[in-house]
Each structure stands twice: as C-alpha cells, then as structure tokens.
Enzyme design. Structure first.
Site, PDB file in Angstrom:
ATOM      1  CD  GLN A 170      -2.938  -1.173   2.267  1.00  0.00           C
ATOM      2  OE1 GLN A 170      -2.689  -1.925   3.209  1.00  0.00           O
ATOM      3  NE2 GLN A 170      -4.003  -0.409   2.239  1.00  0.00           N
TER       4      GLN A 170
ATOM      5  CG  HIS B 145      -0.835  -6.236   5.153  1.00  0.00           C
ATOM      6  ND1 HIS B 145      -0.870  -5.574   6.363  1.00  0.00           N
ATOM      7  CD2 HIS B 145      -1.951  -5.841   4.489  1.00  0.00           C
ATOM      8  CE1 HIS B 145      -1.952  -4.807   6.426  1.00  0.00           C
ATOM      9  NE2 HIS B 145      -2.621  -4.950   5.290  1.00  0.00           N
TER      10      HIS B 145
ATOM     11  CG  ASN C 194      -3.360  -7.510   7.760  1.00  0.00           C
ATOM     12  OD1 ASN C 194      -3.454  -6.941   8.844  1.00  0.00           O
ATOM     13  ND2 ASN C 194      -4.183  -7.250   6.761  1.00  0.00           N
ATOM     14  CD  GLU C 195      -7.825  -6.875   7.868  1.00  0.00           C
ATOM     15  OE1 GLU C 195      -8.154  -6.930   6.673  1.00  0.00           O
ATOM     16  OE2 GLU C 195      -8.025  -5.880   8.584  1.00  0.00           O
TER      17      GLU C 195
HETATM   18  O1  IFM Z   1      -6.149  -0.879   4.153  1.00  0.00           O
HETATM   19  C1  IFM Z   1      -6.675  -1.935   4.875  1.00  0.00           C
HETATM   20  C2  IFM Z   1      -5.579  -2.825   5.427  1.00  0.00           C
HETATM   21  O2  IFM Z   1      -4.722  -3.282   4.433  1.00  0.00           O
HETATM   22  C3  IFM Z   1      -6.201  -4.042   6.103  1.00  0.00           C
HETATM   23  N1  IFM Z   1      -7.202  -3.660   7.073  1.00  0.00           N
HETATM   24  C4  IFM Z   1      -8.187  -2.680   6.664  1.00  0.00           C
HETATM   25  C5  IFM Z   1      -7.508  -1.469   6.048  1.00  0.00           C
HETATM   26  C6  IFM Z   1      -8.541  -0.394   5.671  1.00  0.00           C
HETATM   27  O3  IFM Z   1      -9.488  -0.894   4.788  1.00  0.00           O
END
Ligand code: IFM
Length: 407
Positions: free
Chosen positions: A18, A110, A153-154
């Site tokens: 990002q 991520h 991540n997630e």
């Molecule tokens: O930008 C994302 C991040 O990569 C993962 N969690 C949520 C954020 C906002 O949408």
C-alpha cells in the site's frame, strides 16, 4: 485524564504493497493490470525509498511504535530464490526504528503473495504451507531483537475472498461470475451483495490456522519474538431476530480465527465500524451523512466492542490494536473518531482486559486496494512529488502518546 498502562505502544501501521510502490513481483500488481476499474498502485507513496523520513515523522510526533510489513514478493521473487539485498533492506528499516527508539511490529504477510505462489494455486495449493514456512524461515534471519511479529494480516478476510472466488468459479463452470450482476432477481442481487465476503469456507479457514501455527513454531524456535496474527473484527451485533444468524456468521468470519490465536503470545485486533446481522445475513451500513469514504458507518465504539469479543474468544490472549482508523477527508473527524475509540478502549482496559498498544491505521494516505480516494492517513502525500504533509491528527496522537493518556 485517563492513563494507559506503562510501556503502552503508541504508533501507526502500514502495509508494504500500500505504500512502497512498484511491487512488481506480487499477485496484486498483476491483478491491478488486468482488472477493469481498479486503480494502480504504481509508485504508491514511494515509502520503499522514503521509509527513513516516514519513521522520522512518526518519531518526531512522539509515537513510539511502527507496524510495517516485509514483502514476500520482493524477498522471494522466484520460488526458493531469496534476495539478500531485500532482506537487508528490511533489516535496515528495523535498525532505523531501533535507532529512533521506535518499537517495530513486523507483519510477514499482508494480503499480497509472490505472483509465482498465486499462479501455483496460492493458499489452496497442497504445499502452500511448505512454501510459506520456507519464507518464514528465511525471514527469521533478519528478526534478531524484534519483539512483536505477526505471521499474517487478516487471514479471515483472505479466507473470505478465496471462498467468494471459489464459489463464483464453481457456479460459473470455471468462469469468473459476479455474484450480484448474475442474480435472478433484485432480491437475490440485494442478498448476494449483502453477504459477499461474509462467509469463509471452514476448510480454507482451518488451513490458515494450521499455516499460522506452523509459522509460529518456526518463529518460536528461531527467534525471541512474541508471535501472533492480526484479525479483522466486525463488531457485529444482532438486529431483532438475527441472534442465531449472528452466531453463525461471526463464527465463520471471525471466531475460527480468534480461536486459532489461543496459545499465541498476542493477537492483533483491527476494528473500524460495526454492522448488524438480521435473520437473512449482514445488514448493509445505513446511509448517514457522517459515513466514511469506504461507505461504513461512523462507529468509534466498534473498537471497544471488538476488544471485548476478542478477549472472550481467545480466552485472554494479550491484545495489540494493530489497526483502527477512519477513511475521511476531514481530519477533525479523524481526531474525534480516534478520541472516542480510545475512550472505549480505556473502558475495556479498566475492566482488566490486557491491551498492550494502539497502532493507528494508517501512517500515510495510501493505496486502499484498488482505490486512492479513501484517505486513512495521519500524513497526506503528494503523489507527484512524494512530499509528506503531516495532518493535525498526527500531532494529536503524538500528544496522546507523550501523556500516555487522553484528556
Ligand atoms: O487498508 C486496509 C488494510 O490493508 C487491512 N485492514 C483494513 C484497512 C482499511 O481498509
């Protein structure tokens, strides 16, 4: 004033794809080039080259922690071929944090993977875990002295995306098919769009849990790091009549993953908004004037709700808030949101919940997975000159950190 525990981490989070730019060996980069309507990450905000300035801005504001990711697609651009130069790059980032008195919190994966991994079946491949373990093993060579490491991540969002893609492909006989456009009726379309990304196939979710446990074992054997992963928390509630559906959806979407955290050293809670579940599924966010730029309702109370749920299901695993923030053009709204979220967090801590830190999402306005418009950052970036302009919210959060409390 409400004071937070001694040694509390105060900082901001980012993710490599990002902010870094030119992540050309990743699956996301490839996807962006062929997906109509998707904006490109391109140079992103060039944090790959400007990380020193970014970490300095965070430190100058008074924050004491920075969560960032190391990019698998850069470190292993071809199967089994590891780049020593890229590993050294991320070690320099860790060292720079340490020099500035900033505690690094490192994410190993991520959302993005190397393109070769995706082409080879991605997380569905039989040997996906072996490949990730090989990467994690290599990553441990640069983690000396790092206290906090997240394997993924997630994973719950990753599992939901994979499930949606698998279903669509199965339904369309191998062809990509939109769940909403192809629906038979408006009602079906509404139902499909409400529940898109709601379900994660339990087989896929359990596989993520197993992969996480395998990575945790490697990290424990080879480093002194405290190991966890970071989970997207929906702060879901039941609308009248939606109690049973809430349990069902929340189990598949989150609780398998919170349960998978038991035995971890810590868990990352990531909360932004809250959503209701009725008897038929997730209720779309109501349209309100203060909705965020990603269409979610303004719900700073979601953080406290998420923390209470996480501690219950993980059975008390220590928590770090690894993401919380708001997509808004109005920085005063960001400060208001964060202040209210921290008030709620403090209530949870006062009730004895073990929370070790608060890392805001995010340090810099960045590439929000196909879109540039949603601005979550404490710092604005001119995407032509890459000039950084800290917003008042950065100084505000820094002052909270300096006081270790909110007024
Ligand atoms: O930008 C994302 C991040 O990569 C993962 N969690 C949520 C954020 C906002 O949408």
């Amino acid at each position: 004033m409400t004071t937070f525990p001694n040694g509390f981490l105060w900082g901001a989070s980012t993710a490599p794809h990002q902010i870094e730019g030119n992540n050309v060996n990743s699956d996301w980069w490839a996807q962006e080039q062929v997906t109509p309507g998707m904006e490109l990450s391109g140079d992103a905000v060039d944090s790959y080259h400007r990380y020193r300035e970014d970490i300095q801005l965070l430190a100058d504001a008074g924050l004491n922690s920075y969560r960032f990711g190391i990019e698998w697609a850069r470190i292993e651009p071809l199967p089994g071929r590891f780049s020593k130069a890229e590993l050294a790059h991320y070690r320099r980032m860790i060292d720079h944090c340490v020099e500035l008195g900033i505690t690094p919190v490192i994410t190993l994966q991520h959302f993005t993977t190397p393109l070769w991994f995706a082409k080879d079946g991605g997380w569905s491949a039989a040997d996906a875990s072996d490949k990730f373990e090989r990467f994690v093993t290599e990553a441990t060579t640069i983690l000396d002295g790092v206290e906090w490491v997240a394997t993924m991540n997630e994973p719950n969002m990753q599992a939901a995306i994979m499930t949606a893609m698998k279903r669509m492909q199965e339904q369309a006989g191998g062809q990509w098919q939109s769940p909403t456009v192809e629906a038979d009726s408006d009602e079906d379309r509404e139902q499909a769009s409400r529940n898109f990304l709601t379900y994660a196939d339990p087989t896929i979710s359990r596989k993520f849990v197993d992969i996480h446990h395998a990575a945790r074992e490697i990290l424990h054997a080879r480093t002194d790091a405290k190991v966890g992963w970071t989970i997207a928390a929906g702060a879901l509630t039941a609308a009248p009549g939606g109690e049973a559906k809430l349990e069902e959806i929340r189990y598949g979407k989150e609780d398998i993953f919170w349960e998978g955290s038991r035995g971890d050293d810590w868990v990352g809670v990531q909360a932004y908004s809250s959503q209701e579940v009725d008897a038929t599924g997730l209720v779309p966010h109501p349209k309100r004037p203060d909705n965020t730029l990603v269409g979610t309702t303004y719900r700073p109370d979601s953080l406290e709700m998420a923390v209470r749920h996480a501690t219950e299901v993980t059975q008390g695993v220590p928590i770090i808030i690894t993401e919380n923030g708001i997509a808004t053009r109005d920085d005063a709204q960001r400060i208001r949101y964060t202040d209210e979220a921290l008030q709620g967090l403090h209530h949870a801590i006062s009730d004895g919940i073990d929370v070790r830190g608060y890392l805001h999402w995010t340090l810099l306005d960045n590439f929000e997975w196909g879109h540039w418009e949603p601005t979550f950052g404490l710092i604005a970036v001119d995407r032509d000159t890459f000039e950084r302009s800290p917003k008042p919210s950065l100084a505000w959060l820094g002052a909270v950190a300096a006081r270790n409390g909110i007024a």
